[in-house]
Design a protein around this motif. Structure first.
Motif, PDB file in Angstrom:
ATOM      1  N   PHE A 163     -27.233 -19.711  -8.226  1.00 12.09           N
ATOM      2  CA  PHE A 163     -27.594 -18.309  -8.075  1.00 12.09           C
ATOM      3  C   PHE A 163     -26.492 -17.428  -8.644  1.00 12.09           C
ATOM      4  O   PHE A 163     -25.314 -17.650  -8.372  1.00 12.09           O
ATOM      5  N   PRO A 164     -26.841 -16.421  -9.453  1.00 17.55           N
ATOM      6  CA  PRO A 164     -25.811 -15.602 -10.108  1.00 17.55           C
ATOM      7  C   PRO A 164     -24.814 -14.974  -9.141  1.00 17.55           C
ATOM      8  O   PRO A 164     -23.631 -14.919  -9.405  1.00 17.55           O
ATOM      9  N   ASN A 165     -25.299 -14.473  -8.013  1.00 14.78           N
ATOM     10  CA  ASN A 165     -24.418 -13.954  -6.974  1.00 14.78           C
ATOM     11  C   ASN A 165     -24.930 -14.444  -5.635  1.00 14.78           C
ATOM     12  O   ASN A 165     -26.007 -14.048  -5.198  1.00 14.78           O
ATOM     13  N   ILE A 166     -24.147 -15.291  -4.991  1.00 13.82           N
ATOM     14  CA  ILE A 166     -24.641 -15.960  -3.793  1.00 13.82           C
ATOM     15  C   ILE A 166     -24.657 -15.052  -2.572  1.00 13.82           C
ATOM     16  O   ILE A 166     -25.225 -15.409  -1.547  1.00 13.82           O
ATOM     17  N   SER A 167     -24.031 -13.886  -2.671  1.00  9.40           N
ATOM     18  CA  SER A 167     -24.068 -12.914  -1.587  1.00  9.40           C
ATOM     19  C   SER A 167     -23.761 -11.532  -2.154  1.00  9.40           C
ATOM     20  O   SER A 167     -23.280 -11.401  -3.274  1.00  9.40           O
ATOM     21  N   ASP A 168     -24.039 -10.511  -1.337  1.00 10.18           N
ATOM     22  CA  ASP A 168     -23.750  -9.149  -1.776  1.00 10.18           C
ATOM     23  C   ASP A 168     -22.272  -8.962  -2.094  1.00 10.18           C
ATOM     24  O   ASP A 168     -21.911  -8.207  -2.999  1.00 10.18           O
ATOM     25  N   ASN A 169     -21.418  -9.653  -1.346  1.00 10.37           N
ATOM     26  CA  ASN A 169     -19.986  -9.459  -1.560  1.00 10.37           C
ATOM     27  C   ASN A 169     -19.510  -9.972  -2.907  1.00 10.37           C
ATOM     28  O   ASN A 169     -18.511  -9.479  -3.444  1.00 10.37           O
ATOM     29  N   ALA A 170     -20.219 -10.943  -3.484  1.00  5.40           N
ATOM     30  CA  ALA A 170     -19.849 -11.390  -4.825  1.00  5.40           C
ATOM     31  C   ALA A 170     -20.020 -10.259  -5.828  1.00  5.40           C
ATOM     32  O   ALA A 170     -19.192 -10.070  -6.726  1.00  5.40           O
ATOM     33  N   GLU A 171     -21.085  -9.487  -5.664  1.00  2.00           N
ATOM     34  CA  GLU A 171     -21.316  -8.341  -6.546  1.00  2.00           C
ATOM     35  C   GLU A 171     -20.319  -7.221  -6.279  1.00  2.00           C
ATOM     36  O   GLU A 171     -19.857  -6.545  -7.201  1.00  2.00           O
ATOM     37  N   ILE A 172     -19.982  -7.010  -5.006  1.00  2.00           N
ATOM     38  CA  ILE A 172     -18.992  -5.998  -4.666  1.00  2.00           C
ATOM     39  C   ILE A 172     -17.666  -6.306  -5.352  1.00  2.00           C
ATOM     40  O   ILE A 172     -17.025  -5.416  -5.933  1.00  2.00           O
ATOM     41  N   ILE A 173     -17.246  -7.572  -5.315  1.00  2.00           N
ATOM     42  CA  ILE A 173     -15.973  -7.948  -5.930  1.00  2.00           C
ATOM     43  C   ILE A 173     -16.026  -7.738  -7.440  1.00  2.00           C
ATOM     44  O   ILE A 173     -15.036  -7.332  -8.060  1.00  2.00           O
ATOM     45  N   GLU A 174     -17.171  -7.994  -8.056  1.00  2.00           N
ATOM     46  CA  GLU A 174     -17.279  -7.759  -9.499  1.00  2.00           C
ATOM     47  C   GLU A 174     -17.203  -6.264  -9.823  1.00  2.00           C
ATOM     48  O   GLU A 174     -16.599  -5.867 -10.827  1.00  2.00           O
ATOM     49  N   LEU A 175     -17.782  -5.436  -8.984  1.00  5.06           N
ATOM     50  CA  LEU A 175     -17.649  -3.993  -9.162  1.00  5.06           C
ATOM     51  C   LEU A 175     -16.187  -3.566  -9.014  1.00  5.06           C
ATOM     52  O   LEU A 175     -15.686  -2.725  -9.764  1.00  5.06           O
ATOM     53  N   ILE A 176     -15.499  -4.157  -8.053  1.00  2.14           N
ATOM     54  CA  ILE A 176     -14.084  -3.841  -7.846  1.00  2.14           C
ATOM     55  C   ILE A 176     -13.254  -4.310  -9.033  1.00  2.14           C
ATOM     56  O   ILE A 176     -12.330  -3.615  -9.480  1.00  2.14           O
ATOM     57  N   ALA A 177     -13.588  -5.478  -9.578  1.00  4.94           N
ATOM     58  CA  ALA A 177     -12.861  -5.980 -10.747  1.00  4.94           C
ATOM     59  C   ALA A 177     -13.017  -5.062 -11.949  1.00  4.94           C
ATOM     60  O   ALA A 177     -12.191  -5.081 -12.865  1.00  4.94           O
ATOM     61  N   CYS A 178     -14.080  -4.246 -11.947  1.00  7.75           N
ATOM     62  CA  CYS A 178     -14.280  -3.249 -13.007  1.00  7.75           C
ATOM     63  C   CYS A 178     -13.584  -1.931 -12.676  1.00  7.75           C
ATOM     64  O   CYS A 178     -13.783  -0.937 -13.365  1.00  7.75           O
ATOM     65  N   GLY A 179     -12.779  -1.923 -11.621  1.00  5.68           N
ATOM     66  CA  GLY A 179     -11.963  -0.771 -11.281  1.00  5.68           C
ATOM     67  C   GLY A 179     -12.492   0.124 -10.190  1.00  5.68           C
ATOM     68  O   GLY A 179     -11.865   1.157  -9.892  1.00  5.68           O
ATOM     69  N   SER A 180     -13.618  -0.218  -9.562  1.00 11.85           N
ATOM     70  CA  SER A 180     -14.210   0.673  -8.562  1.00 11.85           C
ATOM     71  C   SER A 180     -13.259   0.931  -7.399  1.00 11.85           C
ATOM     72  O   SER A 180     -12.810   0.002  -6.734  1.00 11.85           O
TER      73      SER A 180
END
Length: 405
Positions: free
Chosen positions: A286-303
């Motif tokens: 699964f591309p993102n196994i939980s919502d937090n995986a997506e949150i971390i990717e947003l943070i890695a983009c500087g959010s």
């Protein structure tokens, strides 16, 4: 509301500014997780956060994500904890963090004498890092220096009617102030690719957006699943199209300035789509196994801040960047009020308009950027998850803003 709104931020040596000054304590393999967690628990400070990567096998995506989050503008220093035989390039990571101007230290459990001695050394290291981080200058910071990400989780039939479009109103105001806004997930936007392409600032970017959604559709088809979960149906969503349109409404109505991938920092103010589905043939599950995986990717983009909309309810927060919870369903809000920042369900009960709730969300962003703790922060939520993926670099058509600067 305009970019004249100011608050106090931490000036980083790389020129960026942060709204928090946290110390991250990072395990570089699952074998170092327990030791690292004990260090963080014993320090017991709301601004000392546990992060890490569990894998032992090398993965460039994981390395780049760790580098991005350890040098995030909200981070004031980093302690890396290694077992000693994992594949993560700890010396390179340490060097890159220090090159960003942040204090950083490294502990290797196999060299430090094991669990107890590493914990003791770690406690002393965190104190030193906190002392150094406290010396960072506070400077004025403006709306046009903010990066704000958004995600939905636990969506139901109310999400696309209240919370999501209200976040879209907030995004429109932020983009108008020349801030950076990031929305994602391409796997939940299947069917919206044409209307997103129409909003792209160049035809070439529009083609890239359509291609990335097609990639997501292919990925889900091969893996045998989609973004529509049983919980979504239980919450009243009827089709994937309904969920996609609801998720899409978080983006507001501003032109789309670029398409980025995890770890890419948008170069200028505007609205950006984050592609979170791995490149190449599907092989990571699964591309993102939980919502937090997506949150971390947003943070890695500087959010600096994350806007999290939910209909059925979610209690998660995040390490590094504060999460602001926007609840779509008034019944859910009444049950979980202690975990929510904004009750967008008032729209459904005729107590507020979309514009009014959008303004309330924007004020929450400003308040949290000014130092107020979000509800999830106050509750101590610091979730973090990082797994294996692979991405190819974005091409010039993905960031056409760079071509006209």
């Amino acid at each position: 509301m305009n970019d004249a709104v100011s608050f106090s931020g931490w000036q980083r040596a790389d020129g960026r500014k942060g709204i928090r000054n946290v110390i991250v304590v990072a395990y570089l393999v699952e074998c170092a997780h327990h030791v690292t967690r004990r260090i963080v628990n014993l320090v017991d400070d709301i601004d000392v956060h546990l992060i890490g990567f569990p894998g032992c096998y090398p993965n460039q995506y994981a390395y780049e994500m760790m580098r991005a989050v350890c040098t995030h503008p909200n981070v004031g220093g980093a302690l890396l904890v290694s077992l000693g035989c994992e594949s993560m390039n700890r010396e390179k990571l340490l060097t890159e963090i220090r090159a960003s101007g942040r204090p950083a230290e490294l502990l290797v459990i196999q060299e430090a004498g094991g669990t107890k001695s590493t914990i003791e050394l770690g406690l002393a290291a965190v104190k030193r890092l906190q002392s150094e981080a406290a010396k960072v200058a506070r400077v004025p910071m403006y709306l046009n220096e903010l990066i704000v990400g958004t995600i939905c989780g636990g969506s139901d039939g109310t999400s696309g009617i209240s919370a999501n479009p209200a976040v879209g109103r907030c995004f429109d105001a932020l983009v108008a102030a020349d801030a950076i806004c990031i929305f994602e997930e391409t796997g939940e936007l299947i069917g919206c690719e044409t209307i997103m392409a129409d909003r792209a600032i160049t035809p070439e970017l529009g083609e890239e957006i359509e291609a990335c959604v097609a990639k997501a559709e292919h990925y889900y088809r091969v893996m045998g699943f989609g973004s529509f979960a049983p919980g979504n149906a239980d919450g009243g969503l009827t089709t994937l199209e309904e969920k996609s349109m609801g998720a899409y409404s978080k983006s507001g109505s501003s032109p789309i300035s670029g398409l980025i991938k995890p770890g890419d920092i948008p170069p200028a103010g505007g609205l950006y789509l984050l592609d979170v589905v791995p490149d190449g043939e599907p092989r990571f599950g699964f591309p993102n196994i939980s919502d937090n995986a997506e949150i971390i990717e947003l943070i890695a983009c500087g959010s600096h801040v994350i806007l999290f909309t939910t209909g059925r309810g979610s209690v998660v927060g995040s390490a590094i960047s504060p999460v602001i919870k926007v609840c779509a369903n008034p019944e859910t809000y009444r049950r979980l009020a202690g975990d929510m920042d904004v009750n967008a369900g008032r729209i459904l009960e005729g107590e507020a308009t979309l514009d009014e709730v959008g303004e309330e969300i924007l004020q929450n962003v400003i308040d949290v950027a000014s130092g107020k703790r979000s509800v999830s922060e106050e509750l101590g939520h610091q979730e973090f998850i990082l797994t294996y993926k692979a991405f190819e670099p974005i091409g010039p058509s993905c960031l056409p803003v760079r071509q006209i600067q």
